[in-house]
Design a protein around this motif. Sequence first.
Motif, PDB file in Angstrom:
ATOM      1  N   GLN A  70       0.863  -1.175   0.000  1.00 36.06           N
ATOM      2  CA  GLN A  70       0.000   0.000   0.000  1.00 36.06           C
ATOM      3  C   GLN A  70       0.899   1.225   0.000  1.00 36.06           C
ATOM      4  N   ILE A  71       0.683   2.094  -0.990  1.00 41.73           N
ATOM      5  CA  ILE A  71       1.526   3.273  -1.147  1.00 41.73           C
ATOM      6  C   ILE A  71       0.661   4.521  -1.017  1.00 41.73           C
ATOM      7  N   PHE A  72       1.023   5.365  -0.066  1.00 48.32           N
ATOM      8  CA  PHE A  72       0.396   6.664   0.111  1.00 48.32           C
ATOM      9  C   PHE A  72       1.329   7.688  -0.509  1.00 48.32           C
ATOM     10  N   PHE A  73       0.837   8.450  -1.482  1.00 46.81           N
ATOM     11  CA  PHE A  73       1.667   9.518  -2.020  1.00 46.81           C
ATOM     12  C   PHE A  73       0.833  10.633  -2.610  1.00 46.81           C
ATOM     13  N   ASN A  74       1.523  11.731  -2.964  1.00 47.56           N
ATOM     14  CA  ASN A  74       0.831  12.904  -3.491  1.00 47.56           C
ATOM     15  C   ASN A  74       0.063  12.549  -4.752  1.00 47.56           C
ATOM     16  N   GLU A  75      -1.108  13.148  -4.880  1.00 49.24           N
ATOM     17  CA  GLU A  75      -1.901  12.926  -6.078  1.00 49.24           C
ATOM     18  C   GLU A  75      -1.231  13.573  -7.279  1.00 49.24           C
ATOM     19  N   GLY A  76      -1.624  13.098  -8.465  1.00 46.95           N
ATOM     20  CA  GLY A  76      -1.156  13.742  -9.670  1.00 46.95           C
ATOM     21  C   GLY A  76      -0.418  12.851 -10.654  1.00 46.95           C
ATOM     22  N   ARG A  77      -0.187  11.604 -10.311  1.00 43.43           N
ATOM     23  CA  ARG A  77       0.497  10.737 -11.262  1.00 43.43           C
ATOM     24  C   ARG A  77      -0.487  10.218 -12.301  1.00 43.43           C
ATOM     25  N   SER A  78       0.014  10.009 -13.500  1.00 42.28           N
ATOM     26  CA  SER A  78      -0.851   9.554 -14.593  1.00 42.28           C
ATOM     27  C   SER A  78      -1.162   8.063 -14.455  1.00 42.28           C
ATOM     28  N   VAL A  79      -2.180   7.636 -15.163  1.00 42.75           N
ATOM     29  CA  VAL A  79      -2.531   6.208 -15.193  1.00 42.75           C
ATOM     30  C   VAL A  79      -1.350   5.403 -15.735  1.00 42.75           C
ATOM     31  N   ALA A  80      -0.672   5.921 -16.747  1.00 46.00           N
ATOM     32  CA  ALA A  80       0.484   5.216 -17.322  1.00 46.00           C
ATOM     33  C   ALA A  80       1.594   5.047 -16.283  1.00 46.00           C
ATOM     34  N   GLN A  81       1.849   6.071 -15.474  1.00 45.44           N
ATOM     35  CA  GLN A  81       2.866   5.960 -14.421  1.00 45.44           C
ATOM     36  C   GLN A  81       2.461   4.903 -13.394  1.00 45.44           C
ATOM     37  N   LYS A  82       1.194   4.876 -13.040  1.00 46.41           N
ATOM     38  CA  LYS A  82       0.714   3.888 -12.066  1.00 46.41           C
ATOM     39  C   LYS A  82       0.833   2.475 -12.628  1.00 46.41           C
ATOM     40  N   GLN A  83       0.468   2.307 -13.884  1.00 44.50           N
ATOM     41  CA  GLN A  83       0.584   0.990 -14.509  1.00 44.50           C
ATOM     42  C   GLN A  83       2.042   0.541 -14.573  1.00 44.50           C
ATOM     43  N   ALA A  84       2.942   1.463 -14.888  1.00 42.22           N
ATOM     44  CA  ALA A  84       4.371   1.138 -14.915  1.00 42.22           C
ATOM     45  C   ALA A  84       4.862   0.755 -13.523  1.00 42.22           C
ATOM     46  N   LEU A  85       4.357   1.436 -12.507  1.00 35.03           N
ATOM     47  CA  LEU A  85       4.721   1.121 -11.123  1.00 35.03           C
ATOM     48  C   LEU A  85       4.258  -0.277 -10.741  1.00 35.03           C
ATOM     49  N   TYR A  86       2.998  -0.602 -11.028  1.00 33.16           N
ATOM     50  CA  TYR A  86       2.473  -1.939 -10.706  1.00 33.16           C
ATOM     51  C   TYR A  86       3.334  -3.024 -11.359  1.00 33.16           C
ATOM     52  N   LYS A  87       3.643  -2.807 -12.639  1.00 27.57           N
ATOM     53  CA  LYS A  87       4.423  -3.796 -13.381  1.00 27.57           C
ATOM     54  C   LYS A  87       5.839  -3.926 -12.810  1.00 27.57           C
ATOM     55  N   ALA A  88       6.474  -2.803 -12.517  1.00 30.05           N
ATOM     56  CA  ALA A  88       7.838  -2.835 -11.989  1.00 30.05           C
ATOM     57  C   ALA A  88       7.892  -3.538 -10.642  1.00 30.05           C
ATOM     58  N   ILE A  89       6.920  -3.289  -9.796  1.00 34.29           N
ATOM     59  CA  ILE A  89       6.899  -3.948  -8.482  1.00 34.29           C
ATOM     60  C   ILE A  89       6.688  -5.445  -8.646  1.00 34.29           C
ATOM     61  N   ALA A  90       5.672  -5.835  -9.414  1.00 32.34           N
ATOM     62  CA  ALA A  90       5.368  -7.260  -9.588  1.00 32.34           C
ATOM     63  C   ALA A  90       6.538  -8.004 -10.227  1.00 32.34           C
ATOM     64  N   GLU A  91       7.119  -7.421 -11.266  1.00 29.95           N
ATOM     65  CA  GLU A  91       8.250  -8.080 -11.936  1.00 29.95           C
ATOM     66  C   GLU A  91       9.476  -8.118 -11.036  1.00 29.95           C
ATOM     67  N   GLY A  92       9.733  -7.034 -10.320  1.00 28.76           N
ATOM     68  CA  GLY A  92      10.882  -6.991  -9.428  1.00 28.76           C
ATOM     69  C   GLY A  92      10.792  -8.008  -8.312  1.00 28.76           C
ATOM     70  N   LEU A  93       9.623  -8.115  -7.690  1.00 26.71           N
ATOM     71  CA  LEU A  93       9.431  -9.093  -6.616  1.00 26.71           C
ATOM     72  C   LEU A  93       9.506 -10.511  -7.157  1.00 26.71           C
ATOM     73  N   SER A  94       8.965 -10.720  -8.342  1.00 28.19           N
ATOM     74  CA  SER A  94       9.004 -12.048  -8.953  1.00 28.19           C
ATOM     75  C   SER A  94      10.439 -12.478  -9.244  1.00 28.19           C
ATOM     76  N   THR A  95      11.212 -11.569  -9.830  1.00 31.53           N
ATOM     77  CA  THR A  95      12.590 -11.887 -10.198  1.00 31.53           C
ATOM     78  C   THR A  95      13.483 -12.078  -8.978  1.00 31.53           C
ATOM     79  N   ALA A  96      13.433 -11.137  -8.050  1.00 29.56           N
ATOM     80  CA  ALA A  96      14.367 -11.148  -6.921  1.00 29.56           C
ATOM     81  C   ALA A  96      13.993 -12.133  -5.833  1.00 29.56           C
TER      82      ALA A  96
END
Length: 127
Positions: A70-96
């Motif tokens: 769960q991430i609390f942060f300032n509003e204003g990020r785009s949907v594309a940034q959020k999607q990239a974040l979800y993917k980076a977290i899931a892939e990073g946790l999967s790999t490492a």
Amino acid sequence: MPLVRIDLQKGKDASYRQKAGQIVYEAMVASTGVPKNDHFQIIGEHSADNFIFDPDYLGIHRTGDLIFVQIFFNEGRSVAQKQALYKAIAEGLSTALQLRPEDVFISLVEVKKENWSFGNGVAQYAS
């Protein structure tokens, strides 16, 4: 200023938990423009009795290795940034951590800048 909560069932060692936190932090910096050193996390472990989830909600099969991020942060990020974040977290946790992507549950909570106090009872980001 993100504040991150990472919750998982008891049983993983400290290095696993710390690596999970590092992966989430690095994904936020790379995907959403979080400044370096803006690093605040709470990592909690829970007994199975206190870690409740549906194992098949939305057709995604989850196991006891599930991690809630769960991430609390300032509003204003785009949907594309959020999607990239979800993917980076899931892939990073999967790999490492050899964690199945199905076992990565992410929730973002966006707040206005004036809703933060970094200390001294002052809203440092308030206009």
